[in-house]
Every structure is written in C-alpha cells, then in structure tokens.
Enzyme design. Sequence first.
Site, PDB file in Angstrom:
ATOM      1  N   GLU A   3       0.842  -1.193   0.000  1.00 52.04           N
ATOM      2  CA  GLU A   3       0.000   0.000   0.000  1.00 52.04           C
ATOM      3  C   GLU A   3       0.881   1.248   0.000  1.00 52.04           C
ATOM      4  O   GLU A   3       1.725   1.420   0.872  1.00 52.04           O
ATOM      5  CB  GLU A   3      -0.872  -0.042   1.264  1.00 52.04           C
ATOM      6  CG  GLU A   3      -1.638   1.224   1.569  1.00 52.04           C
ATOM      7  CD  GLU A   3      -2.321   1.153   2.936  1.00 52.04           C
ATOM      8  OE1 GLU A   3      -2.104   0.178   3.679  1.00 52.04           O
ATOM      9  OE2 GLU A   3      -3.059   2.102   3.245  1.00 52.04           O
ATOM     10  N   ASP A  59      -0.877  -1.025   5.798  1.00 51.04           N
ATOM     11  CA  ASP A  59      -0.727  -0.417   7.115  1.00 51.04           C
ATOM     12  C   ASP A  59      -1.662  -1.076   8.110  1.00 51.04           C
ATOM     13  O   ASP A  59      -2.717  -1.586   7.743  1.00 51.04           O
ATOM     14  CB  ASP A  59      -1.080   1.081   7.049  1.00 51.04           C
ATOM     15  CG  ASP A  59      -0.010   1.869   6.315  1.00 51.04           C
ATOM     16  OD1 ASP A  59       1.131   1.362   6.233  1.00 51.04           O
ATOM     17  OD2 ASP A  59      -0.322   2.965   5.810  1.00 51.04           O
ATOM     18  N   ASP A  77      -3.864   0.021   9.960  1.00 51.58           N
ATOM     19  CA  ASP A  77      -4.937   0.945  10.355  1.00 51.58           C
ATOM     20  C   ASP A  77      -6.204   0.641   9.545  1.00 51.58           C
ATOM     21  O   ASP A  77      -6.221  -0.315   8.770  1.00 51.58           O
ATOM     22  CB  ASP A  77      -4.486   2.406  10.172  1.00 51.58           C
ATOM     23  CG  ASP A  77      -4.129   2.704   8.716  1.00 51.58           C
ATOM     24  OD1 ASP A  77      -4.409   1.852   7.834  1.00 51.58           O
ATOM     25  OD2 ASP A  77      -3.572   3.780   8.450  1.00 51.58           O
ATOM     26  N   ASP A  88      -7.653   2.135   7.009  1.00 54.68           N
ATOM     27  CA  ASP A  88      -7.475   2.180   5.559  1.00 54.68           C
ATOM     28  C   ASP A  88      -6.796   0.918   5.061  1.00 54.68           C
ATOM     29  O   ASP A  88      -7.196   0.341   4.053  1.00 54.68           O
ATOM     30  CB  ASP A  88      -6.607   3.396   5.182  1.00 54.68           C
ATOM     31  CG  ASP A  88      -7.461   4.537   4.702  1.00 54.68           C
ATOM     32  OD1 ASP A  88      -8.705   4.369   4.692  1.00 54.68           O
ATOM     33  OD2 ASP A  88      -6.893   5.590   4.343  1.00 54.68           O
TER      34      ASP A  88
END
Length: 633
Positions: free
Chosen positions: A423, A496, A498, A500
């Site tokens: 990403e 990541d 998180d 997203d």
Amino acid sequence: MAYDDKSIKILEGLEAVRKRPGMYIGSTDKRGLHHLVWEIVDNAVDEAINGYGNNITVTITKEGSIKVSDEGRGVPCGMHESGKSTPEVIYTVLHAGGKFESEGYKVSGGLHGVGASVVNALSKKMIVTINRDGGIYEISFKDGGHVDVPLRKIGTTKKTGTTVEFWPDDKIFETTKFSYSIISERMQESAFLISGLTINIIDEIENKNVTFNYENGIVSFVDFINENKTPLHKTIDITGEKNGIEVNIAMCYTDSYSESIISFVNNVKTIDGGSHEVGFKTGVTKVFNEYIKNNNLTKGKTTILEGSDTREGLTAIISVKVPENLLQFEGQTKGKLGTPQAKSVTESIVYEKLSYYLDENKAVASLIMEKALKSKVAREAARKAREEARNGKSKSGKDKILNGKLTKAAGKIKEKNELFLVEGDSAGGSAKTGRNRETQAILPLRGKVLNCEKASNNDINANEELNLIIQTIGAGIGSDFKPSESNYGKVIIMTDADDDGAHIQILLLTFFYRFMKPLIEAGMLYIANPPLYSIEYGKVKEYISTDEDLIEKRKTIKGSYKINRFKGLGEMDAEELFETTMDPTKRSLIKVSIEDALLAEKRVSVLMGDKVDPRKEWIEENVDFTLEDNFRR
Ligand code: 28G
C-alpha cells in the site's frame, strides 16, 4: 459384561476422546470449540424437526459456559438395565465413534454427529436439566464426563424440554472464548432451513441477543444474502418430491455478476456440493437453452449458453432431503453428496418447475435470458482478448505499465519468489530498498482498489490496478486461473495496520476470492504482519505486534524505555521493514483461507459499506490466523 467392566469401558471411552480430541471434533482451536456447541444444538434441532418444541435458546453465559435449551419431550429419565439412569448413559457412552469410523454418520448435524458424550468428555463441567413427566431432573458431570451428582429430581414443572450447560475444558482447548457472531451465523442458517423454528441467542458477556425465525424458510435465506444487492425479480421457490427424495430450491437473479449457491442435504451444508448441485445446474442450463430456442431469442442462429452464463448474478439455496439408506458422501471431509439419484431427481424437478415458471412470468424470463445472453457475448470477447494477448498482439502496452511499477525479483525459481502488494508509494520505496533482491518482488498499489463484489470480468480488465496484479502474477483470471502458472510461490498483501489498510486488505481479498480463488485454496495468498510498536531500552530495540504484548513488555523492563508507534509502513526505514515484516527467517505471515467462501460473499457486501466494526470483525473471524511457521502474532 459385568457392571464394573461396563463402567471401566465408559471411562476408557471418555479418556480416548480426551487423548485424541481431533479425531472427534476435528481440532482444538476455535473451530473445534464451536463444534461442541453444534453437537448439542443439533440434538435440540433434531427434537424440533421430529415435531417436539419449536423454540431453542443458546446462551453464552458470564461463567464461561454455553447453555442450550429446547422445549422438546425431554430426555427420558428412567433407569437403564445397568442401574444407570438413561441421561447418564446418553451423556457418558460414546456412540458412533470418531471421524475414521465408517458407520454411524448421523443424518444431521455437526461433524457427523459424534454426540453429546464427546462434548461431556471435553468439558470440565456439564449440567443436564430435564423437564419431563411433571418433574425437573438434574444430573451433573465434572472432569471430562465423570458423574458428579447422579440424576435426581429437584422440583416440579408443567413444562417439558432439555437444557444442557457445559464448560469446555481449558486444558484441552487453545481457546474457550465463544464467539457470538460464529454462533449466530450458524443458528441463523438452521432457522432458514427449518421454517417455523425459533432460535434465540443470548450473549450475557457482551449483552447482546438475537432471535431468528423465518416463516418463508430458504426464500428468506436468498433474500437475506441479496440484502445489499439489486434483485431482478421475486425469489423463485421450487419444490418437489420424487423417489423419496425431497427437493426445495430458492433462487433469484441480481444485477451483479457473482454466483452464490449454497447447498444442503438433510439440513447439513454440503461445502463441496455434489450430485444435487450438479442436477440443479444441469437443469437450469437445459431450461435456459430450451427457452431461448423456443422463444426465438437467438434470432435464427444456433446459440448455446454455457452453464456459467445461466448463473451470472444468481443466488440460490438448494436443500434436499435424502433417505438414510440412499445417503452417500464423498471427499476427504465428506462434504460432497454422492447419491446419484439426487442428480436426476433435482434435475427433473428444476426442469419441470422452472420451465413452467418462465412460461408464466414472461417479463422476468426476458430479463434473465437477456442477462445470460450478455454473459455469453462478454465471455467470448474476453476469451478473444486473452488469445490476442497470448499471441503477442497487444502485449507491448501492458509490458510498459509493468516495467514502470513492478520491481522484479532477480531469481528465476518461480516457487521461491514472493510478490509483495504494498500500500502506498513510500512504503513501496522502503520495501524496494530493503527486500531480498533474489526472491522478493514489490508491486506498490496506488489509491483504492476497485470493489469487485459487483464487478464483471470486463470491469476487472478495465481497472489498471487489478490488471497490473493479474499480469504480474501471470496465471490468468477467473475460470482460466491456474495457480501452477503463477510467477510467485507466495503473494503477500502488505498494508498499514490501520482502518485504511484493513479496507484495502478486504478489497484485495474480495478480488482474490472472486477472481483467483484457486490461489487461496492452494495456500499461496498471505497477509504480512507488521509490528505496531518498537520499544527501546538499554541497547535493545524490540518490535511488538499487539497492545497486549506491549503492556506485558513494559512490566518486564526496569528503568527507562522509549516506545514508538508505527502509524504506517512508510514510517519504517527499509532495514526496519525488512527485518520486522519481510525477512523470511523472522517475519510472521498470516495465511489466508476463506473457509466459508460463499457466505463471505454476503459479508463482503456488508464490508463494503462505511462501517468499520463489521469489517474488522469479518477479518478477525474469517481470515485464518494460522501462521506460516511457529511464530507468534
Ligand atoms: C438442550 C440441548 C440439546 C433432546 C430428546 C428427547 C428424547 C431423547 C433427546 O431420547 C433416547 C433412544 C431411543 C427413545 C425420545 C424423549 C423419545 C421420547 C426422547 C437435546 C429414547 C433419547 N422422549 N431431546 N433424546 N432415545 N434434546 N437438546 O439434546 O429410544 S435429546
């Protein structure tokens, strides 16, 4: 056999279950733990199917137990010839044995109905309460099925029914935490299959509860799966009976392109399909081809639809009842119906009833025929494009894209090579610098990945990001996909830690699930597991993956320390990223396995909404957190 000998045999039986639990319930992980619940619930469901009591309650209690209650006749409470009570016999004597015994596969339920005594053997405590003949009776067990208090009358009641409460043994199970969502999902499925049955689930720990009851049975099941889709018509209900085999099918086409067929035999899901599914598909294909011919939709040409054309966007539940003497299951996990008569009977009932329906509902018929004909055109166009690509006609353009973005591995042994889907560009940069150049290739992804839930093959081909992934892996797409042709032994999603990142993860999983399922089945798809924190003390720097581990770590450090929370992969330098997340000798990868692949479809549409919680839960429940090696998360 003498009384004492019998008792010894019983204890030996229970001990055998405790020694090799895997033989009886498959595993001792979360899945095995929930098998215990299915075993008990299946007995309650059987009692309801027999016509006794249509209300079942499953409670996850605060004390760490599961409690299942039914309103059936209640287990008989008389004395057995051995001097033991009937409930004592039922809950301590092993019935049809483990997985490898050839006889005794029960018609409904669990891992072929290994029974309540197995649950007792694997529990540190179990209490059975029976309402029957005006009395309340109770018997309790401890330490893996040893009688604690023999059957006794503890009160009076006008009700009837059985309640089983058990505490799984934490010496046997890796986890004893029951999942409300896993239990709910399975109970909802039972409620769909047995219309009129009410199942309540209560979670006393998280203060949640839900009740399932579906008067319209599997029609409601189809509508539930299609909840976030656009159906093209009212769900079609097909029922019939021939040669003692009952067939019940609910089907509905939506404007999407994916196919969701779930099948059951005697209320047990057939994960690998079998003769009833084949009969259904053959019947539908025949009906469609006959319809387009008879109604001249082919404009004079001889057009033949392939089966897959007739199932684009189709959601269907197939539920058949096969008498026990005809039941045959195939495959390693016995998840595939073998019974040949189930094919012919299902096929002829579908043929008869669906033809009739289409003749009676011309508007619906033309909608779905048009859809199938379009599918055929698209399929042929896609095949032509692929052939051209193979013959090198339109290759140069794609190669240019590839060369610009993909950082290839130097090594030429495909099986050893790994493709990291990363990403963002900054993380991609670190990954490029830090990687093992010999075996690791990096493909940075920009922006959001297309939501494939509603995408057709054409949409996928038109999407640059996904096209790039397809070209890079180089093993085709959809029904043409061959894992053996993959340029990489492992494809690793690295995002990541998180929201997203989780979202991108799920979008990629959807893509792989829908268009490269064999890659998942071959165990070639992974998720990287980057650390959340680094902690420095003295001259040491350690990486930590979970909040719990961080708390534990802090307790052990005397003196000062410095904690850094990584907000994204991009924050790590190249060396750090390699060391913590990519280095094959140190990293811990998560192997992706979508067990219940078909229902995942439904969840995928849930997940694509904006709600973060269900999405996270889905990842937790459905991504199998089996690590590549023995590394701990
Ligand atoms: C609450 C959790 C799980 C059950 C019954 C009802 C009967 C029964 C169960 O009988 C023994 C052996 C064959 C007849 C049957 C009651 C007939 C008459 C039952 C359950 C007796 C088992 N009256 N309900 N077992 N059979 N519910 N719920 O387990 O001859 S188990």
